[in-house]
Design a protein around this motif. Structure first.
Motif, mmCIF file in Angstrom:
data_model
loop_
_atom_site.group_PDB
_atom_site.id
_atom_site.type_symbol
_atom_site.label_atom_id
_atom_site.label_comp_id
_atom_site.label_asym_id
_atom_site.label_seq_id
_atom_site.Cartn_x
_atom_site.Cartn_y
_atom_site.Cartn_z
ATOM 1 N N SER A 1 -21.084 1.896 10.008
ATOM 2 C CA SER A 1 -19.955 2.821 10.123
ATOM 3 C C SER A 1 -19.647 3.644 11.177
ATOM 4 O O SER A 1 -18.510 4.241 11.000
ATOM 5 C CB SER A 1 -20.047 3.320 8.679
ATOM 6 N N VAL A 2 -20.801 3.900 11.863
ATOM 7 C CA VAL A 2 -20.638 4.987 13.029
ATOM 8 C C VAL A 2 -20.594 4.148 14.430
ATOM 9 O O VAL A 2 -21.554 3.511 14.653
ATOM 10 C CB VAL A 2 -21.738 5.869 13.031
ATOM 11 N N PRO A 3 -19.638 4.341 15.151
ATOM 12 C CA PRO A 3 -19.746 3.572 16.438
ATOM 13 C C PRO A 3 -20.912 4.177 17.344
ATOM 14 O O PRO A 3 -21.238 5.417 17.261
ATOM 15 C CB PRO A 3 -18.524 3.759 17.355
ATOM 16 N N PRO A 4 -21.775 3.230 18.181
ATOM 17 C CA PRO A 4 -22.858 3.958 18.876
ATOM 18 C C PRO A 4 -22.142 4.648 20.063
ATOM 19 O O PRO A 4 -21.072 4.541 20.905
ATOM 20 C CB PRO A 4 -23.426 2.425 19.637
ATOM 21 N N LEU A 5 -23.074 5.766 20.402
ATOM 22 C CA LEU A 5 -22.772 6.821 21.475
ATOM 23 C C LEU A 5 -23.887 6.540 22.657
ATOM 24 O O LEU A 5 -24.883 6.688 22.190
ATOM 25 C CB LEU A 5 -22.669 8.094 21.145
ATOM 26 N N ILE A 6 -23.190 5.996 23.607
ATOM 27 C CA ILE A 6 -24.155 5.541 24.842
ATOM 28 C C ILE A 6 -25.055 6.993 25.108
ATOM 29 O O ILE A 6 -26.048 6.604 25.624
ATOM 30 C CB ILE A 6 -23.358 5.075 25.922
ATOM 31 N N ARG A 7 -24.267 7.941 25.344
ATOM 32 C CA ARG A 7 -25.126 9.265 25.791
ATOM 33 C C ARG A 7 -26.300 9.522 24.749
ATOM 34 O O ARG A 7 -27.322 9.831 25.050
ATOM 35 C CB ARG A 7 -23.944 10.473 25.864
ATOM 36 N N GLU A 8 -25.985 9.513 23.478
ATOM 37 C CA GLU A 8 -27.261 9.802 22.650
ATOM 38 C C GLU A 8 -28.322 8.595 22.760
ATOM 39 O O GLU A 8 -29.270 9.014 22.552
ATOM 40 C CB GLU A 8 -26.595 9.897 21.106
ATOM 41 N N LEU A 9 -27.854 7.351 22.665
ATOM 42 C CA LEU A 9 -28.737 6.154 22.646
ATOM 43 C C LEU A 9 -29.644 6.457 24.124
ATOM 44 O O LEU A 9 -30.847 6.210 23.902
ATOM 45 C CB LEU A 9 -28.247 4.886 22.727
ATOM 46 N N ALA A 10 -29.100 6.700 25.056
ATOM 47 C CA ALA A 10 -29.784 6.756 26.199
ATOM 48 C C ALA A 10 -30.897 7.909 26.308
ATOM 49 O O ALA A 10 -32.216 7.936 26.669
ATOM 50 C CB ALA A 10 -28.734 7.242 27.513
ATOM 51 N N GLN A 11 -30.488 8.940 25.478
ATOM 52 C CA GLN A 11 -31.328 10.137 25.362
ATOM 53 C C GLN A 11 -32.525 9.722 24.556
ATOM 54 O O GLN A 11 -33.725 9.944 24.520
ATOM 55 C CB GLN A 11 -30.796 11.216 24.798
#
Length: 326
Positions: free
Chosen positions: A239-249
């Motif tokens: 239900s929540v789109p992925p955030l590249i910045r957070e995933l990269a961290q």
């Protein structure tokens, strides 16, 4: 039980696994001892550079298979087919075990033998998986592609470290089922198997051929582990789109490296992978029939149900309501 081995080209899984569980191999067949469970492991060899191993069993305790890198570079290509009703747990380090799939627990993995991996098969669950091992020269000979894309060049060329995942289509699942049902009393069973295994490889590599050509990014076991963890993060809450910045961290990678390696490994971008998983989850929920179209849409984070319907129809050719009754 834990079975650990080094993935050298000359390693014979069945022989050493039979010794480990104190069983015998006869005519390429290893029957699981009663005290461990039921089922079998069967091997067909089409020469020293091409073979297939079929695993079908139900065990009384967890089985952990640890494949350690050979340290000899890419001298063997492993194509791993897992077709099961239960979630495959796979890791490329000794850290967290990752569920490969949330709803459709089928996967195809193509990897070089210089990546270590750990796979956990849970007890009291039917295990169906197939491993095809082939050398780069033999694969190149079979494919006979005059202008291979970068993916095929990476796989068939020596010295490359790689990991590619593909979804398992219905045709592949049916072929795997037929392979397990081969009559071994047939004098031509080995010949038949060789034809069907080549068909299996065709289905995999025909999809890999469709991937866009791009410079191959070197991957190691730690990278592979992080990518699977990121994949799990993406589908953990659809239900929540992925955030590249957070995933990269989380992955301890730069955004650029994460995007490149993810697309290289899974064949699509992070966001497209998320949308595909989202639509698959919607289809699963609609077929269950417990939720209305609106409830499924809201469950997956759609505030605009018209947008949900358009996106679903784009993926499945039917709007959600018609699909739920199909």
């Amino acid at each position: 039980m834990i079975f650990s081995f080094c993935a050298t080209p000359d390693f014979d899984f069945m022989t050493y696994f039979a010794r480990y569980i104190q069983a015998t191999v006869q005519n390429g067949l290893l029957v699981i001892p009663d005290h461990l469970g039921q089922g079998y492991v069967r091997k067909f060899s089409f020469g020293p550079d091409f073979k297939i191993t079929i695993h079908r069993y139900l065990l009384k305790e967890d089985l952990i298979i640890k494949r350690n890198a050979s340290g000899q570079g890419n001298e063997l290509i492993t194509v791993f087919f897992y077709n099961n009703e239960h979630a495959l747990q796979i890791a490329f380090n000794d850290d967290t075990q990752i569920l490969f799939s949330q709803r459709d627990e089928s996967a195809v993995q193509v990897t070089s033998n210089d990546l270590s991996s750990t796979i956990r098969f849970p007890a009291h669950q039917q295990i169906h998986y197939v491993v095809v091992a082939i050398t780069p020269p033999r694969l190149t000979q079979l494919l006979a592609v005059t202008e291979p894309n970068s993916v095929l060049q990476t796989i068939s060329g020596g010295g490359n470290s790689f990991l590619f995942f593909e979804r398992m289509e219905a045709q592949t699942k049916l072929l795997l089922k037929n392979l397990a049902a081969v009559d071994m009393n047939d004098l031509l069973s080995n010949f038949y198997m060789q034809i069907k295994v080549q068909e299996l490889l065709y289905l995999v590599f025909s999809k890999l051929c469709l991937r866009e050509s791009a410079a191959h990014q070197t991957i190691n076991s730690a990278d592979a582990e992080r990518l699977l963890f990121i994949r799990n993060e993406i589908i953990s809450d659809l239900s929540v789109p992925p955030l590249i910045r957070e995933l990269a961290q989380v992955a301890a990678m730069s955004e650029t490296k994460l995007k490149l390696l993810f697309k290289q490994t899974f064949g699509t971008t992070i966001y497209n992978y998320y949308q595909q998983a989202r639509m698959e989850e919607a289809a699963f929920l609609l077929k269950q029939g417990k939720l209305s179209v609106g409830e499924v849409g809201y469950e997956l984070g759609f505030s605009n149900l018209s947008h949900f319907s358009r996106l679903f129809e784009k993926h499945y050719g039917l709007n959600p309501k018609r699909y739920s009754y199909s």
